[in-house]
Design a protein around this motif. Structure first.
Motif, PDB file in Angstrom:
ATOM      1  N   ASP A  78      64.820  83.262  45.248  1.00 52.28           N
ATOM      2  CA  ASP A  78      63.885  84.032  45.824  1.00 52.28           C
ATOM      3  C   ASP A  78      64.044  84.455  47.491  1.00 52.28           C
ATOM      4  O   ASP A  78      64.222  83.522  47.999  1.00 52.28           O
ATOM      5  CB  ASP A  78      62.488  83.759  45.773  1.00 52.28           C
ATOM      6  CG  ASP A  78      61.935  83.945  44.220  1.00 52.28           C
ATOM      7  OD1 ASP A  78      62.596  84.583  43.496  1.00 52.28           O
ATOM      8  OD2 ASP A  78      61.016  83.166  43.737  1.00 52.28           O
ATOM      9  N   GLU A  79      63.781  85.610  47.759  1.00 53.00           N
ATOM     10  CA  GLU A  79      63.909  85.896  49.268  1.00 53.00           C
ATOM     11  C   GLU A  79      62.625  85.529  49.906  1.00 53.00           C
ATOM     12  O   GLU A  79      61.525  85.760  49.403  1.00 53.00           O
ATOM     13  CB  GLU A  79      64.176  87.295  49.281  1.00 53.00           C
ATOM     14  CG  GLU A  79      64.457  87.781  50.798  1.00 53.00           C
ATOM     15  CD  GLU A  79      64.658  89.277  50.719  1.00 53.00           C
ATOM     16  OE1 GLU A  79      65.064  89.950  51.908  1.00 53.00           O
ATOM     17  OE2 GLU A  79      64.214  90.004  49.828  1.00 53.00           O
ATOM     18  N   PRO A  80      62.972  84.949  51.108  1.00 50.67           N
ATOM     19  CA  PRO A  80      61.535  84.660  51.918  1.00 50.67           C
ATOM     20  C   PRO A  80      60.753  85.871  52.327  1.00 50.67           C
ATOM     21  O   PRO A  80      61.293  86.884  52.229  1.00 50.67           O
ATOM     22  CB  PRO A  80      62.067  83.914  53.063  1.00 50.67           C
ATOM     23  CG  PRO A  80      63.494  83.309  52.746  1.00 50.67           C
ATOM     24  CD  PRO A  80      64.217  84.362  51.844  1.00 50.67           C
ATOM     25  N   LEU A  81      59.447  85.760  52.177  1.00 48.59           N
ATOM     26  CA  LEU A  81      58.605  86.706  52.324  1.00 48.59           C
ATOM     27  C   LEU A  81      58.692  87.451  53.827  1.00 48.59           C
ATOM     28  O   LEU A  81      58.754  88.804  54.175  1.00 48.59           O
ATOM     29  CB  LEU A  81      57.103  86.340  52.330  1.00 48.59           C
ATOM     30  CG  LEU A  81      56.115  87.297  52.491  1.00 48.59           C
ATOM     31  CD1 LEU A  81      56.166  88.418  51.476  1.00 48.59           C
ATOM     32  CD2 LEU A  81      54.658  86.683  52.328  1.00 48.59           C
ATOM     33  N   GLU A  82      59.034  86.629  54.707  1.00 45.41           N
ATOM     34  CA  GLU A  82      59.352  87.160  56.068  1.00 45.41           C
ATOM     35  C   GLU A  82      60.520  87.920  56.231  1.00 45.41           C
ATOM     36  O   GLU A  82      60.581  89.148  56.887  1.00 45.41           O
ATOM     37  CB  GLU A  82      59.381  86.070  57.081  1.00 45.41           C
ATOM     38  CG  GLU A  82      58.301  85.020  57.433  1.00 45.41           C
ATOM     39  CD  GLU A  82      58.170  84.097  56.156  1.00 45.41           C
ATOM     40  OE1 GLU A  82      59.101  83.836  55.598  1.00 45.41           O
ATOM     41  OE2 GLU A  82      56.974  83.576  56.292  1.00 45.41           O
ATOM     42  N   GLU A  83      61.520  87.834  55.455  1.00 42.46           N
ATOM     43  CA  GLU A  83      62.662  88.568  55.462  1.00 42.46           C
ATOM     44  C   GLU A  83      62.539  89.727  54.564  1.00 42.46           C
ATOM     45  O   GLU A  83      62.995  90.889  55.244  1.00 42.46           O
ATOM     46  CB  GLU A  83      63.816  87.883  54.607  1.00 42.46           C
ATOM     47  CG  GLU A  83      64.529  86.678  55.620  1.00 42.46           C
ATOM     48  CD  GLU A  83      65.518  85.901  54.824  1.00 42.46           C
ATOM     49  OE1 GLU A  83      66.280  86.611  53.934  1.00 42.46           O
ATOM     50  OE2 GLU A  83      66.007  84.756  55.089  1.00 42.46           O
ATOM     51  N   TRP A  84      61.797  89.756  53.546  1.00 44.14           N
ATOM     52  CA  TRP A  84      61.412  91.001  52.745  1.00 44.14           C
ATOM     53  C   TRP A  84      60.488  91.994  53.710  1.00 44.14           C
ATOM     54  O   TRP A  84      60.841  93.084  53.830  1.00 44.14           O
ATOM     55  CB  TRP A  84      60.762  90.446  51.679  1.00 44.14           C
ATOM     56  CG  TRP A  84      60.180  91.816  50.779  1.00 44.14           C
ATOM     57  CD1 TRP A  84      60.820  92.595  49.831  1.00 44.14           C
ATOM     58  CD2 TRP A  84      58.746  92.374  50.756  1.00 44.14           C
ATOM     59  NE1 TRP A  84      59.927  93.667  49.508  1.00 44.14           N
ATOM     60  CE2 TRP A  84      58.853  93.609  50.205  1.00 44.14           C
ATOM     61  CE3 TRP A  84      57.714  92.149  51.833  1.00 44.14           C
ATOM     62  CZ2 TRP A  84      57.754  94.304  49.938  1.00 44.14           C
ATOM     63  CZ3 TRP A  84      56.781  92.749  51.445  1.00 44.14           C
ATOM     64  CH2 TRP A  84      56.555  93.995  50.602  1.00 44.14           C
ATOM     65  N   ALA A  85      59.699  90.974  54.386  1.00 43.03           N
ATOM     66  CA  ALA A  85      58.667  92.249  55.176  1.00 43.03           C
ATOM     67  C   ALA A  85      59.458  92.808  56.258  1.00 43.03           C
ATOM     68  O   ALA A  85      59.306  94.057  56.760  1.00 43.03           O
ATOM     69  CB  ALA A  85      57.584  91.333  55.826  1.00 43.03           C
ATOM     70  N   ALA A  86      60.518  92.213  56.951  1.00 50.24           N
ATOM     71  CA  ALA A  86      61.254  92.826  57.985  1.00 50.24           C
ATOM     72  C   ALA A  86      62.044  94.025  57.397  1.00 50.24           C
ATOM     73  O   ALA A  86      62.427  94.834  58.105  1.00 50.24           O
ATOM     74  CB  ALA A  86      62.294  91.658  58.407  1.00 50.24           C
ATOM     75  N   ARG A  87      62.740  93.649  56.050  1.00 54.10           N
ATOM     76  CA  ARG A  87      63.405  94.863  55.391  1.00 54.10           C
ATOM     77  C   ARG A  87      62.606  95.936  55.240  1.00 54.10           C
ATOM     78  O   ARG A  87      63.275  97.290  55.530  1.00 54.10           O
ATOM     79  CB  ARG A  87      64.258  94.264  54.240  1.00 54.10           C
ATOM     80  CG  ARG A  87      65.470  93.598  54.494  1.00 54.10           C
ATOM     81  CD  ARG A  87      66.147  93.260  53.406  1.00 54.10           C
ATOM     82  NE  ARG A  87      65.462  92.746  52.142  1.00 54.10           N
ATOM     83  CZ  ARG A  87      65.113  93.513  51.019  1.00 54.10           C
ATOM     84  NH1 ARG A  87      65.343  94.758  50.965  1.00 54.10           N
ATOM     85  NH2 ARG A  87      64.512  92.841  50.056  1.00 54.10           N
ATOM     86  N   ARG A  88      61.533  95.856  54.878  1.00 56.17           N
ATOM     87  CA  ARG A  88      60.452  96.950  54.469  1.00 56.17           C
ATOM     88  C   ARG A  88      60.087  97.690  55.900  1.00 56.17           C
ATOM     89  O   ARG A  88      59.880  98.647  55.671  1.00 56.17           O
ATOM     90  CB  ARG A  88      59.302  96.147  53.899  1.00 56.17           C
ATOM     91  CG  ARG A  88      58.222  97.361  53.370  1.00 56.17           C
ATOM     92  CD  ARG A  88      57.199  96.550  52.526  1.00 56.17           C
ATOM     93  NE  ARG A  88      56.085  97.475  52.290  1.00 56.17           N
ATOM     94  CZ  ARG A  88      54.925  97.836  52.898  1.00 56.17           C
ATOM     95  NH1 ARG A  88      54.776  97.112  54.302  1.00 56.17           N
ATOM     96  NH2 ARG A  88      54.304  98.791  52.517  1.00 56.17           N
ATOM     97  N   GLU A  89      59.825  96.819  56.817  1.00 55.48           N
ATOM     98  CA  GLU A  89      59.598  97.532  58.211  1.00 55.48           C
ATOM     99  C   GLU A  89      60.680  98.460  58.514  1.00 55.48           C
ATOM    100  O   GLU A  89      60.204  99.307  59.166  1.00 55.48           O
ATOM    101  CB  GLU A  89      58.991  96.309  59.022  1.00 55.48           C
ATOM    102  CG  GLU A  89      58.372  96.975  60.152  1.00 55.48           C
ATOM    103  CD  GLU A  89      56.858  97.608  59.664  1.00 55.48           C
ATOM    104  OE1 GLU A  89      56.579  98.658  60.171  1.00 55.48           O
ATOM    105  OE2 GLU A  89      56.302  97.086  58.658  1.00 55.48           O
ATOM    106  N   GLU A  90      62.064  98.001  58.501  1.00 55.33           N
ATOM    107  CA  GLU A  90      62.857  98.762  58.844  1.00 55.33           C
ATOM    108  C   GLU A  90      63.194  99.959  58.158  1.00 55.33           C
ATOM    109  O   GLU A  90      63.461 101.312  58.586  1.00 55.33           O
ATOM    110  CB  GLU A  90      64.405  97.996  58.537  1.00 55.33           C
ATOM    111  CG  GLU A  90      64.376  96.668  59.543  1.00 55.33           C
ATOM    112  CD  GLU A  90      64.807  97.385  60.896  1.00 55.33           C
ATOM    113  OE1 GLU A  90      65.437  98.536  61.051  1.00 55.33           O
ATOM    114  OE2 GLU A  90      64.229  96.783  61.997  1.00 55.33           O
ATOM    115  N   ARG A  91      62.645 100.196  56.772  1.00 55.03           N
ATOM    116  CA  ARG A  91      62.788 101.326  55.779  1.00 55.03           C
ATOM    117  C   ARG A  91      61.596 102.201  56.107  1.00 55.03           C
ATOM    118  O   ARG A  91      61.818 103.306  55.822  1.00 55.03           O
ATOM    119  CB  ARG A  91      62.695 100.942  54.468  1.00 55.03           C
ATOM    120  CG  ARG A  91      63.932 100.247  53.921  1.00 55.03           C
ATOM    121  CD  ARG A  91      63.937 100.254  52.424  1.00 55.03           C
ATOM    122  NE  ARG A  91      62.968  99.530  51.860  1.00 55.03           N
ATOM    123  CZ  ARG A  91      62.894  98.296  51.566  1.00 55.03           C
ATOM    124  NH1 ARG A  91      63.868  97.542  51.716  1.00 55.03           N
ATOM    125  NH2 ARG A  91      61.688  97.814  50.894  1.00 55.03           N
TER     126      ARG A  91
END
Length: 108
Positions: A3-16
């Motif tokens: 699973d991807e860490p939540l912090e990394e997912w949130a950073a990718r989502r914020e970039e989009r």
């Protein structure tokens, strides 16, 4: 699969997500939302307020909307979204092996 860490997912989502103040144009009326559909139709200019798209004006056609929303530099906005890594393939599964030996009967 890890699973991807939540912090990394949130950073990718914020970039989009769009930046506050970013604009885009959508056709007015009940027609489809594609930019290529009816380029002479009027467009609504919407601006991202941080949590929703707010109306900011109306353009006469697609060309005027592109000038107003700076859609001509879409490549620069696309660069802020990183592409996924495609270099690694998952490990190949083991071939199927029956658990009980099986012998075909003789055809004689």
């Amino acid at each position: 699969m890890e699973d991807e860490p939540l912090e990394e997912w949130a950073a990718r989502r914020e970039e989009r997500r769009p930046r506050p103040g970013e604009r885009h144009a959508v056709p007015l009326g009940e027609q489809p939302q594609g930019a290529h559909v009816d380029p002479d139709a009027p467009r609504c200019i919407r601006e991202w307020a941080g949590h929703q798209w707010d109306p900011a004006g109306v353009a006469e056609d697609r060309a005027a909307a592109a000038d107003e929303t700076s859609e001509k530099d879409a490549a620069s906005r696309a660069e802020r979204v990183p592409l996924p890594q495609f270099g690694k393939l998952p490990p190949m599964p083991e071939p199927f092996r029956p658990t009980v030996p099986w012998h075909r009967p003789d055809a004689s």
